[in-house]
Design a protein around this motif. Structure first.
Motif, PDB file in Angstrom:
ATOM      1  N   LEU A   1     -89.493  21.854  11.769  1.00  0.00           N
ATOM      2  CA  LEU A   1     -89.131  21.497  10.393  1.00  0.00           C
ATOM      3  C   LEU A   1     -90.247  20.742   9.680  1.00  0.00           C
ATOM      4  CD1 LEU A   1     -85.436  20.318  10.915  1.00  0.00           C
ATOM      5  CD2 LEU A   1     -86.243  22.528  10.069  1.00  0.00           C
ATOM      6  N   GLN A   2     -91.428  20.671  10.280  1.00  0.00           N
ATOM      7  CA  GLN A   2     -92.598  20.017   9.672  1.00  0.00           C
ATOM      8  C   GLN A   2     -92.310  18.550   9.363  1.00  0.00           C
ATOM      9  OE1 GLN A   2     -92.854  22.951   6.423  1.00  0.00           O
ATOM     10  NE2 GLN A   2     -94.882  23.487   7.209  1.00  0.00           N
TER      11      GLN A   2
ATOM     12  N   ALA B   1     -93.551  16.908   6.086  1.00  0.00           N
ATOM     13  CA  ALA B   1     -93.249  17.502   4.785  1.00  0.00           C
ATOM     14  C   ALA B   1     -92.181  16.684   4.067  1.00  0.00           C
ATOM     15  CB  ALA B   1     -92.782  18.937   4.959  1.00  0.00           C
ATOM     16  N   MET B   2     -92.383  16.450   2.760  1.00  0.00           N
ATOM     17  CA  MET B   2     -91.407  15.701   1.965  1.00  0.00           C
ATOM     18  C   MET B   2     -91.094  16.487   0.700  1.00  0.00           C
ATOM     19  SD  MET B   2     -92.582  11.708   2.208  1.00  0.00           S
ATOM     20  CE  MET B   2     -94.304  12.035   1.843  1.00  0.00           C
ATOM     21  N   ARG B   3     -89.793  16.575   0.396  1.00  0.00           N
ATOM     22  CA  ARG B   3     -89.358  17.154  -0.878  1.00  0.00           C
ATOM     23  C   ARG B   3     -88.289  16.212  -1.423  1.00  0.00           C
ATOM     24  NH1 ARG B   3     -89.289  21.517   2.429  1.00  0.00           N
ATOM     25  NH2 ARG B   3     -87.028  21.721   2.427  1.00  0.00           N
TER      26      ARG B   3
ATOM     27  N   GLU C   1     -88.061  27.760   0.783  1.00  0.00           N
ATOM     28  CA  GLU C   1     -88.545  26.418   1.089  1.00  0.00           C
ATOM     29  C   GLU C   1     -87.776  25.346   0.328  1.00  0.00           C
ATOM     30  OE1 GLU C   1     -91.035  23.739   3.154  1.00  0.00           O
ATOM     31  OE2 GLU C   1     -90.520  25.838   3.439  1.00  0.00           O
TER      32      GLU C   1
ATOM     33  N   ARG D   1     -84.321  24.665   2.150  1.00  0.00           N
ATOM     34  CA  ARG D   1     -84.279  24.178   3.527  1.00  0.00           C
ATOM     35  C   ARG D   1     -84.279  22.653   3.580  1.00  0.00           C
ATOM     36  NH1 ARG D   1     -85.244  27.202   7.789  1.00  0.00           N
ATOM     37  NH2 ARG D   1     -86.480  25.642   8.885  1.00  0.00           N
TER      38      ARG D   1
ATOM     39  N   THR E   1     -85.287  19.100   4.884  1.00  0.00           N
ATOM     40  CA  THR E   1     -86.517  18.571   5.458  1.00  0.00           C
ATOM     41  C   THR E   1     -86.214  17.971   6.838  1.00  0.00           C
ATOM     42  OG1 THR E   1     -86.265  16.335   4.577  1.00  0.00           O
ATOM     43  CG2 THR E   1     -87.346  17.963   3.155  1.00  0.00           C
ATOM     44  N   TYR E   2     -87.264  17.664   7.566  1.00  0.00           N
ATOM     45  CA  TYR E   2     -87.140  17.012   8.877  1.00  0.00           C
ATOM     46  C   TYR E   2     -86.332  15.729   8.766  1.00  0.00           C
ATOM     47  CZ  TYR E   2     -88.969  14.461  13.037  1.00  0.00           C
ATOM     48  OH  TYR E   2     -89.125  13.741  14.196  1.00  0.00           O
TER      49      TYR E   2
ATOM     50  N   GLU F   1     -84.272  14.752   6.316  1.00  0.00           N
ATOM     51  CA  GLU F   1     -82.894  15.040   5.920  1.00  0.00           C
ATOM     52  C   GLU F   1     -82.073  15.503   7.119  1.00  0.00           C
ATOM     53  OE1 GLU F   1     -83.741  16.391   1.280  1.00  0.00           O
ATOM     54  OE2 GLU F   1     -83.712  17.890   2.891  1.00  0.00           O
TER      55      GLU F   1
END
Length: 403
Positions: A11-12, A15-17, A112, A115, A117-118, A120
């Protein structure tokens, strides 16, 4: 699921969203597990993990089965999700991951932006596990900021804000007022907002204003705590005072919790990697300028007159120059290493910055090499300390601590 850690790694983790839409959607699909128990929600820049540890210890002393959700982990992901001081087992972790994927098919099937995030996913796993095992209360630490953090999908009984300083400035703003505004994003209408008693004045006023705007009763904790504290360092007195004030509000909200339990919890709490000594090496998660200043003060208080050999490494997004300004005068020499993270700042660059301040600094290829060199230099009367990044401290702890 054979290996939950492999799935999470996919889940990377970096990575942040931003945004809470995915969290609200997932919690709806899961039947809102976070509503099954009262939550103390803790944010801030420095000391929030220590505050969480003290609060969880006090609630356990009061007889509650307590869920504790924190980040990042030091050695294994399982540390992030604890019940009654025990990390989640791999079997339970695999089970909640499968349950989240079944409830949220849009996560695996979507693009993307859909999905989780890690972080979350990790947060959902913790909240769901707490419901499954029937915790009586949960202490939840904010990951980054507050307003858009995944944990902010929770409606807690009490919120608390630890000391605010300059960190993650590229995401949260470059003044304490801007950062305080982001941290205050966890305040909720009618939910007591308890803040650390030693905030920068501008940060305190920003927190007060945002609490008023959001309709959150505002409580400023005393600046110091006079009782016994298990965690080391003078800065923990402010964190203990915050924990006690937040727990008092939690008790007023209906959670069974005596003042005696609060006092005993603060006197017994443990929090790995924060002025923790293992195999003769002091480990501290100081990873920003305020944390570095607190560590420097603690070293002078705890080990007066003893020379310090500092194993040091930082991430690229940290203000390493100001951290070195605080720590270099407290150390006889620095043993610089590159933390095991793609976000790490190269050790030669950090060592050169230290030398410009007049410090002795050597570069090492690995944490093992740096600790071995520091130990040789410290003998017989010196102190070896590892600091600068939680990634570095976690790597060192994995090497030094028995499993």
């Amino acid at each position: 699921m054979a290996d939950p850690h492999a799935y999470l790694a996919g889940l990377q983790p970096l990575a942040m969203r931003f945004g809470l839409e995915r969290m609200h959607r997932a919690l709806d699909a899961l039947g809102h597990p976070e509503r099954a128990y009262p939550v103390l929600h803790v944010g801030g820049t420095n000391g929030k993990g220590s505050t969480c540890a003290m609060a969880a210890a006090a609630l356990e002393d009061a007889g509650h089965r307590v869920g504790l959700y924190t980040s990042p982990h030091l050695v294994r992901f399982n540390e992030r999700i604890q019940v009654a001081s025990a990390p989640i087992g791999d079997g339970d972790l695999a089970s909640v991951i499968d349950e989240i994927r079944r409830a949220c098919p849009w996560h695996d099937a979507g693009g993307e932006g859909d999905r989780l995030t890690y972080f979350e996913f990790a947060t959902l796993a913790g909240l769901l596990h707490f419901e499954h095992v029937g915790v009586g209360a949960a202490v939840v630490e904010v990951g980054l900021g507050g307003r858009f953090d995944a944990t902010n999908a929770i409606v807690p009984r009490v919120t608390a804000i630890a000391a605010i300083g300059l960190d993650h400035t590229q995401l949260l703003g470059d003044t304490v007022e801007q950062i305080a505004f982001e941290k205050a994003g966890i305040f909720k209408p009618g939910v007591p907002a308890v803040v650390h008693g030693r905030q920068p004045p501008a940060a305190l006023e920003a927190l007060r204003a945002e609490a008023a705007r959001r309709g959150a009763p505002f409580v400023v904790a005393p600046p110091d705590y006079a009782g016994a504290i298990a965690l080391s360092g003078p800065h923990q007195r402010g964190n203990a005072a915050l924990a006690r004030a937040a727990l008092a509000e939690l008790a007023r909200s209906g959670v069974a919790l005596s003042d005696e339990a609060i006092v005993r919890g603060i006197a017994t709490a443990r929090w790995p990697g924060r002025l923790e000594e293992i195999s003769g090496v002091l480990l501290d998660g100081a990873h920003n300028p305020d944390g570095a200043a607190a560590l420097a003060a603690a070293l002078r208080t705890m080990h007066p007159g003893r020379p310090v050999e500092l194993v040091f490494g930082v991430l690229a997004d940290k203000d390493h120059a100001r951290m070195l300004e605080a720590l270099a005068p407290a150390a006889r020499a620095l043993h610089v290493v590159t933390p095991a993270s793609p976000r790490a700042r190269p050790a030669p660059e950090v060592a050169e910055a230290a030398r410009r301040l007049g410090a002795r600094a050597d570069v090492h290829a690995s944490v093992v090499e740096a600790i071995d060199c520091a130990r040789r230099a410290a003998a017989p009367d010196g102190v070896v300390c590892v600091a600068g990044s939680l990634y570095l401290v976690g790597e060192a702890r994995g090497l030094l601590a028995p499993r």
